[in-house]
Design an enzyme around this catalytic site. Structure first.
Site, PDB file in Angstrom:
ATOM      1  N   HIS A  76      10.374  13.977   8.517  1.00  0.00           N
ATOM      2  CA  HIS A  76      10.855  13.330   9.994  1.00  0.00           C
ATOM      3  C   HIS A  76      11.478  11.996   9.485  1.00  0.00           C
ATOM      4  O   HIS A  76      11.302  11.277   8.501  1.00  0.00           O
ATOM      5  CB  HIS A  76       9.479  12.953  10.843  1.00  0.00           C
ATOM      6  CG  HIS A  76       9.800  12.326  12.051  1.00  0.00           C
ATOM      7  ND1 HIS A  76      10.414  11.011  12.283  1.00  0.00           N
ATOM      8  CD2 HIS A  76       9.703  12.783  13.096  1.00  0.00           C
ATOM      9  CE1 HIS A  76      10.747  10.856  13.579  1.00  0.00           C
ATOM     10  NE2 HIS A  76      10.181  11.734  14.124  1.00  0.00           N
ATOM     11  N   GLY A 108       4.521  22.110  10.931  1.00  0.00           N
ATOM     12  CA  GLY A 108       5.729  21.382  11.225  1.00  0.00           C
ATOM     13  C   GLY A 108       7.022  21.664  10.219  1.00  0.00           C
ATOM     14  O   GLY A 108       6.756  22.752   9.595  1.00  0.00           O
ATOM     15  N   THR A 124      12.341   8.981  10.680  1.00  0.00           N
ATOM     16  CA  THR A 124      11.678   7.788  10.597  1.00  0.00           C
ATOM     17  C   THR A 124      10.251   7.684  10.182  1.00  0.00           C
ATOM     18  O   THR A 124       9.702   6.582   9.886  1.00  0.00           O
ATOM     19  CB  THR A 124      11.892   6.952  11.702  1.00  0.00           C
ATOM     20  OG1 THR A 124      11.222   7.675  12.893  1.00  0.00           O
ATOM     21  CG2 THR A 124      13.433   6.690  12.327  1.00  0.00           C
ATOM     22  N   ALA A 125       9.514   8.683  10.359  1.00  0.00           N
ATOM     23  CA  ALA A 125       8.078   8.962  10.312  1.00  0.00           C
ATOM     24  C   ALA A 125       7.497   9.608   9.031  1.00  0.00           C
ATOM     25  O   ALA A 125       6.467   9.854   9.050  1.00  0.00           O
ATOM     26  CB  ALA A 125       7.562   9.380  11.775  1.00  0.00           C
ATOM     27  N   GLY A 126       8.602  10.039   8.402  1.00  0.00           N
ATOM     28  CA  GLY A 126       8.020  10.715   7.050  1.00  0.00           C
ATOM     29  C   GLY A 126       7.062  12.118   7.383  1.00  0.00           C
ATOM     30  O   GLY A 126       7.731  12.973   7.919  1.00  0.00           O
ATOM     31  N   HIS A 139       0.849  -1.081   0.043  1.00  0.00           N
ATOM     32  CA  HIS A 139      -0.027  -0.022   0.082  1.00  0.00           C
ATOM     33  C   HIS A 139       0.820   1.233   0.040  1.00  0.00           C
ATOM     34  O   HIS A 139       1.703   1.277   0.681  1.00  0.00           O
ATOM     35  CB  HIS A 139      -0.655  -0.171   1.255  1.00  0.00           C
ATOM     36  CG  HIS A 139      -2.135   0.912   1.156  1.00  0.00           C
ATOM     37  ND1 HIS A 139      -2.060   2.286   1.321  1.00  0.00           N
ATOM     38  CD2 HIS A 139      -3.435   0.729   1.062  1.00  0.00           C
ATOM     39  CE1 HIS A 139      -3.339   2.853   1.042  1.00  0.00           C
ATOM     40  NE2 HIS A 139      -4.059   1.760   0.894  1.00  0.00           N
TER      41      HIS A 139
END
Lengths: 301, 301
Positions: free
Chosen positions: A167, A162, A169-171, A81
């Site tokens: 980020h 932001g 690791t978190a995109g 996905h």
């Protein structure tokens, strides 16, 4: 009492300890109900269905980010996905006693909060969108996590909240507000796939049809019939009865009749009420006349 | 959670202190909600609308009898509405999460209880009836309070509970269980009263029509149109969409079209859901697919 639905999607569908930790974090929030959790290993993705009021959402969604971001690293994440973030998408949906405007405000408040707490870029989408080019989820997500750093260097892709870089690791996360989706299919008493495809083309917005309809024609091989398979993205503005009547009329053009229709999954009561109102030619009907509405509103007194 | 509706009618519509005392007695019962109180001075009668579960009803209805019987003396009562008792009729109506059978059991339990507590004859009616000749309220009430002593000497009118003679001041009470009534009118685009009367005659049970329809044809003088005015007494067995379609078809027989329809007062959600299901030719649809039902059932967990 206001009821808002929220359907956050996280990029983890395999490690049950991670999924359970997120569920536990949400379940501990007063007033927030976890209605459903569906995980898909090949997608490597989980979909949570939550219900509560705005305060419960404001308390709960940061907990979801906290536990998901602690466990998910998109640099090593694989799955079928498309995804942009560890917490990929967070839609708020007005259900009962709450306006779309209130859900848009909620989306913005939650977006600002999680962007600040986790130094995470956040894009607003759908009804909360700040920009027509960033309304559709697919447009925002195009390029995915792997293409995000390059995409964010473009002025058109400065996030709504932001930092202007991903980020590590978190995109990034997409947060917004939208109407409930209705998955609605109409089966035709024919095996002619071309007829289903022509009707789908006539009915869907992208090729000139109704504004809030996505449609395609498909064959149901095992039954020897065809189907117009649809998503209705705003049943208030494009009601289900108008879609049914128009498909029926287009089918008649080819000498084909409607065999049956089906609703897949959940449907808001109002979408069926408006249908009864239409076909019965009801005048002056109000939701306050539905016995259950009267009972539930009095319950709150 | 089970929701039962109860609509007791008492023979007092003028003395507000009496009506308020009954309301206060009911409001003090835990779990019993007083949704509505309507008093009519010329009828000299008040109609209470209550909601709650079986335990709330068993606790509350004797309180209603206690306060009503203390204040009402039928020997001096006058009013336009027919009545047999100080508490005239007490129907229990299944709304949500409760069967008709459970409401019949409740009616019998409450009938036995108040008959014993107040030495009051009680007749069961409608779905709780013990006898086909005593199913209709009108048959039981015929002769009214003034004719009750003579009527009760007949073997056919021995009450279901309590003494075989009238209560001196409170007469007798009729208690039972029934489906919710839907008051449903269809307006025709004509001023021909004969057409409305012919359609009413075709559609109602008493002259050969549908089992759970009462109907009459009336003129709406100020609008220059006519109306088929109906009570639907069991929407599960005689659904609203079938009534609408049949009236429409009968009207066409006289070259008349349906202008609009209207629901007066409250309607159960299920009656509108089944209508949407019918007109959309929905296959495999279940109440569990209605979003609000899912939310409320989860709420109870």
């Amino acid at each position: 009492m206001a009821v808002i639905e929220c359907v956050p999607n996280i990029s983890e569908g395999r490690r049950t300890n991670v999924i359970e930790a997120v569920r536990a974090a949400l379940s501990a929030v007063p007033g927030l109900r976890v209605l459903d959790v569906q995980s898909d290993a090949s997608h490597n993705r989980s979909v949570f269905t939550l219900a509560g009021d705005a305060d419960a959402m404001k308390a709960g969604i940061p907990k979801l980010f906290e536990s998901a971001l602690a466990a998910i690293d998109l640099r090593t994440h694989q799955g079928e996905h498309p995804r942009l973030g560890a917490v990929d998408v967070v839609p708020f949906i007005p259900i009962e006693g709450v306006t779309m405007e209130a859900c848009v405000e909620l989306a913005k408040a939650v977006a600002a909060d999680v962007a600040a707490r986790f130094s995470l870029p956040v894009y607003l989408y759908e009804d909360a969108s700040s920009n027509p080019a960033r309304k559709n989820l697919e447009d925002i997500r195009r390029g995915e996590f792997e293409g995000l750093a390059a995409k964010m260097t473009q002025p058109a892709w400065v996030p709504d909240y932001g930092p202007a870089t991903p980020h590590q690791t978190a995109g990034a996360t997409v947060i917004g507000a939208r109407m409930p989706l209705i998955a609605y299919n109409i089966n035709l008493a024919t095996n002619r796939l071309d007829v289903a495809k022509k009707i789908a083309s006539a009915i869907r917005m992208s090729s000139g049809g109704l504004r809030y309809v996505k449609a395609m024609g498909i064959a149901l091989e095992d039954r020897g019939i065809v189907q117009v398979s649809m998503n209705l993205t705003n049943y208030e503005k494009t009601p289900i009865f108008r879609v049914f009547d128009l498909v029926k009329r287009e089918a008649a053009r080819y000498g084909v009749t409607v065999l049956e229709s089906e609703i897949v999954g959940l449907v808001p009561a109002a979408a069926l009420m408006q249908t009864a109102e239409y076909f019965l030619q009801l005048e002056g009907f109000t939701p306050g006349q539905v016995l259950e509405n009267k009972l539930s509103s009095r319950r709150a007194e």
